[in-house]
Scaffold this motif. Structure first.
Motif, mmCIF file in Angstrom:
data_model
loop_
_atom_site.group_PDB
_atom_site.id
_atom_site.type_symbol
_atom_site.label_atom_id
_atom_site.label_comp_id
_atom_site.label_asym_id
_atom_site.label_seq_id
_atom_site.Cartn_x
_atom_site.Cartn_y
_atom_site.Cartn_z
ATOM 1 N N MET A 96 45.992 37.430 3.567
ATOM 2 C CA MET A 96 45.718 36.283 4.419
ATOM 3 C C MET A 96 46.473 36.395 5.744
ATOM 4 N N GLU A 97 47.716 36.871 5.704
ATOM 5 C CA GLU A 97 48.497 37.051 6.930
ATOM 6 C C GLU A 97 47.824 38.078 7.839
ATOM 7 N N LYS A 98 47.325 39.142 7.235
ATOM 8 C CA LYS A 98 46.615 40.163 8.015
ATOM 9 C C LYS A 98 45.350 39.575 8.661
ATOM 10 N N SER A 99 44.643 38.748 7.899
ATOM 11 C CA SER A 99 43.420 38.137 8.424
ATOM 12 C C SER A 99 43.730 37.188 9.578
ATOM 13 N N LYS A 100 44.860 36.490 9.473
ATOM 14 C CA LYS A 100 45.265 35.604 10.573
ATOM 15 C C LYS A 100 45.502 36.407 11.855
ATOM 16 N N ALA A 101 46.193 37.554 11.712
ATOM 17 C CA ALA A 101 46.464 38.406 12.880
ATOM 18 C C ALA A 101 45.164 38.948 13.472
ATOM 19 N N ASP A 102 44.237 39.322 12.599
ATOM 20 C CA ASP A 102 42.947 39.832 13.087
ATOM 21 C C ASP A 102 42.174 38.753 13.839
ATOM 22 N N VAL A 103 42.283 37.523 13.374
ATOM 23 C CA VAL A 103 41.606 36.427 14.066
ATOM 24 C C VAL A 103 42.216 36.204 15.444
ATOM 25 N N GLU A 104 43.545 36.222 15.519
ATOM 26 C CA GLU A 104 44.205 36.041 16.815
ATOM 27 C C GLU A 104 43.821 37.154 17.790
ATOM 28 N N TYR A 105 43.792 38.388 17.301
ATOM 29 C CA TYR A 105 43.410 39.520 18.150
ATOM 30 C C TYR A 105 41.966 39.364 18.640
ATOM 31 N N ALA A 106 41.058 38.995 17.705
ATOM 32 C CA ALA A 106 39.653 38.843 18.079
ATOM 33 C C ALA A 106 39.455 37.677 19.039
ATOM 34 N N GLU A 107 40.291 36.647 18.906
ATOM 35 C CA GLU A 107 40.213 35.490 19.802
ATOM 36 C C GLU A 107 40.597 35.896 21.223
ATOM 37 N N ILE A 108 41.669 36.699 21.360
ATOM 38 C CA ILE A 108 42.100 37.172 22.689
ATOM 39 C C ILE A 108 41.018 38.061 23.310
ATOM 40 N N GLU A 109 40.461 38.941 22.492
ATOM 41 C CA GLU A 109 39.395 39.824 22.972
ATOM 42 C C GLU A 109 38.210 39.024 23.488
ATOM 43 N N TYR A 110 37.848 38.008 22.717
ATOM 44 C CA TYR A 110 36.698 37.188 23.094
ATOM 45 C C TYR A 110 36.946 36.452 24.411
ATOM 46 N N GLN A 111 38.163 35.879 24.546
ATOM 47 C CA GLN A 111 38.474 35.134 25.777
ATOM 48 C C GLN A 111 38.445 36.054 26.998
ATOM 49 N N ASN A 112 39.010 37.250 26.847
ATOM 50 C CA ASN A 112 38.993 38.214 27.965
ATOM 51 C C ASN A 112 37.562 38.616 28.311
ATOM 52 N N THR A 113 36.764 38.879 27.283
ATOM 53 C CA THR A 113 35.356 39.266 27.530
ATOM 54 C C THR A 113 34.597 38.132 28.186
ATOM 55 N N LYS A 114 34.902 36.893 27.792
ATOM 56 C CA LYS A 114 34.213 35.737 28.385
ATOM 57 C C LYS A 114 34.527 35.611 29.874
ATOM 58 N N ILE A 115 35.811 35.847 30.239
ATOM 59 C CA ILE A 115 36.191 35.780 31.658
ATOM 60 C C ILE A 115 35.422 36.834 32.462
ATOM 61 N N ALA A 117 32.604 38.230 31.603
ATOM 62 C CA ALA A 117 31.173 37.914 31.598
ATOM 63 C C ALA A 117 30.856 36.834 32.621
ATOM 64 N N ASP A 118 31.785 35.868 32.778
ATOM 65 C CA ASP A 118 31.567 34.809 33.767
ATOM 66 C C ASP A 118 31.537 35.377 35.200
ATOM 67 N N LYS A 119 32.212 36.514 35.425
ATOM 68 C CA LYS A 119 32.244 37.153 36.748
ATOM 69 C C LYS A 119 31.184 38.260 36.858
ATOM 70 N N ASN A 120 30.329 38.333 35.818
ATOM 71 C CA ASN A 120 29.268 39.332 35.782
ATOM 72 C C ASN A 120 29.798 40.759 35.792
ATOM 73 N N ILE A 121 31.007 40.929 35.278
ATOM 74 C CA ILE A 121 31.578 42.283 35.193
ATOM 75 C C ILE A 121 31.068 42.984 33.940
ATOM 76 N N VAL A 122 30.931 42.230 32.834
ATOM 77 C CA VAL A 122 30.375 42.791 31.593
ATOM 78 C C VAL A 122 29.084 42.044 31.283
ATOM 79 N N SER A 123 28.278 42.692 30.463
ATOM 80 C CA SER A 123 26.968 42.114 30.139
ATOM 81 C C SER A 123 27.117 40.995 29.101
#
Length: 360
Positions: A96-115, A117-123
């Motif tokens: 469960m601790e490992k899954s929590k860390a994976d969620v935090e990592y995926a959350e950061i990745e998603y937020q960066n990708t969203k930024i 995407a909002d600037k049309n840098i990524v698809s």
């Protein structure tokens, strides 16, 4: 002189014997008779029964591991939600601790990708992939949390613990039986009824509603709460011709337990029942008879048909009327065609004396 003395002694003995025989004859020459009585009565029909808790379940392990803690004891009354067993939680805690860390990592990745995407840098497709990865990691966290929760076995309802099937430190497989739990506050008592009686009871329930019944426990004492006879199974047993009934009993003192046996006493009301003492009957093969005495004291053997049986009493369905006089004592000392003297006793007096005799 010697022979005279012997002759006198023999004569005296013979006379004494004759007097004794006459005295005995006089003792047995008067027989107690009584007449059947016709009354409305109520009897208890008896059915062997099985006592079952209204809620009785097996508690099994949902995960594989070592049994690390036991919080309860055999026979203990526990409350709903109370912890009972703990099965090696460390592995699932780490997952469960490992899954929590994976969620935090995926959350950061998603937020960066969203930024980006909002600037049309990524698809938009890359943003969708990042979102899907985040959702997957959240699902893995939920699964890990569920596995961890399953390592703790808590009481699903309040009840009494049965014996342990696994001991502290045992390696428990998934689905392994740990113990059973019974809620004995309300008990279901099952008993089988023949088809003919079922039809009578079904008609009575439809007319009068649920019927109260009593439970005779294994120690021959009546349980101190009445049950309610309320449920009938759907199908007859084709092999026995019976159908199962269920009566519900409250059990506030906790006297009864799951798995006990007993006898259901189901009241049955009879109008104008013809009653005689059981002591007045005798059997020849599979038939019942009584000795009927007419007005002149002549004894006649008469076959009768009995119905229901009560303590010291039979109901008679054919063969007798209230005008008949039957012998109730000394049946072995008379035979068909004898002429006897009689002494009449009312039916109720005879039955009361029989009850007192058996009580002694």
């Amino acid at each position: 002189m010697k022979y005279s003395i012997i002759f006198l002694a023999i004569a005296a003995f013979y006379i004494a014997g004759c007097n004794h025989a006459e005295h005995t004859k006089e003792e047995v020459s008067e027989f107690i008779v009584s007449s059947p009585i016709k009354v409305d009565t109520s009897i208890n029909k008896e059915y062997v029964c099985q006592v079952r808790a209204s809620n009785h379940i097996e508690l099994r392990s949902l995960e594989r591991g070592y049994l690390t803690k036991i919080y309860v004891d055999e026979g203990q009354h526990i409350k709903q939600g109370q912890p009972m067993f703990q099965i090696m939680p460390l592995v699932y805690q780490a997952e469960m601790e490992k899954s929590k860390a994976d969620v935090e990592y995926a959350e950061i990745e998603y937020q960066n990708t969203k930024i980006l995407a909002d600037k049309n840098i990524v698809s938009p497709q890359e943003l969708a992939l990042a979102k899907a990865k985040l959702d997957r990691e959240k699902a893995d966290l939920k699964l890990s949390s569920t596995h961890l929760g399953l390592t703790s076995v808590n009481a699903p309802f309040s009840g009494i613990m049965d014996r342990f099937h696994m001991r502290l430190g045992s390696l428990v497989d998934e689905g392994e039986l740990l113990t059973t739990l019974s809620d004995n506050s309300k008990l279901w008592v099952y008993f089988n009824v023949p088809e003919a009686e079922y039809l009578d009871y079904a008609a009575r329930i439809k007319k009068e509603g649920p019927q109260k019944v009593k439970l005779l426990m294994a120690n021959n004492e009546i349980f101190n709460h009445d049950g309610l006879f309320e449920t009938i199974e759907a199908d007859f047993n084709n092999e026995t011709g019976n159908i199962a009934f269920r009566a519900t009993f409250p059990n506030p003192e906790g006297i009864l337990r799951h798995g006990e046996t007993g006898t259901i006493l189901l009241p049955s009301h009879i109008k104008d029942a013809l009653l005689i003492p059981q002591e007045a009957t005798f059997d020849i093969l599979d038939k019942k008879f009584v000795f009927v005495v007419d007005e002149k004291g002549n004894v006649q053997t008469r076959q009768i048909t009995t119905g229901l049986e009560m303590p010291h009493i039979y109901t008679v369905t054919s063969g007798l009327s209230t005008n008949d006089k039957i012998i109730v004592e000394g049946l072995r000392k008379v035979k068909n065609g004898d002429h006897i003297k009689t002494k009449f006793k009312p039916y109720r007096t005879v039955v009361e004396e029989l009850k007192n005799l058996h009580a002694e």
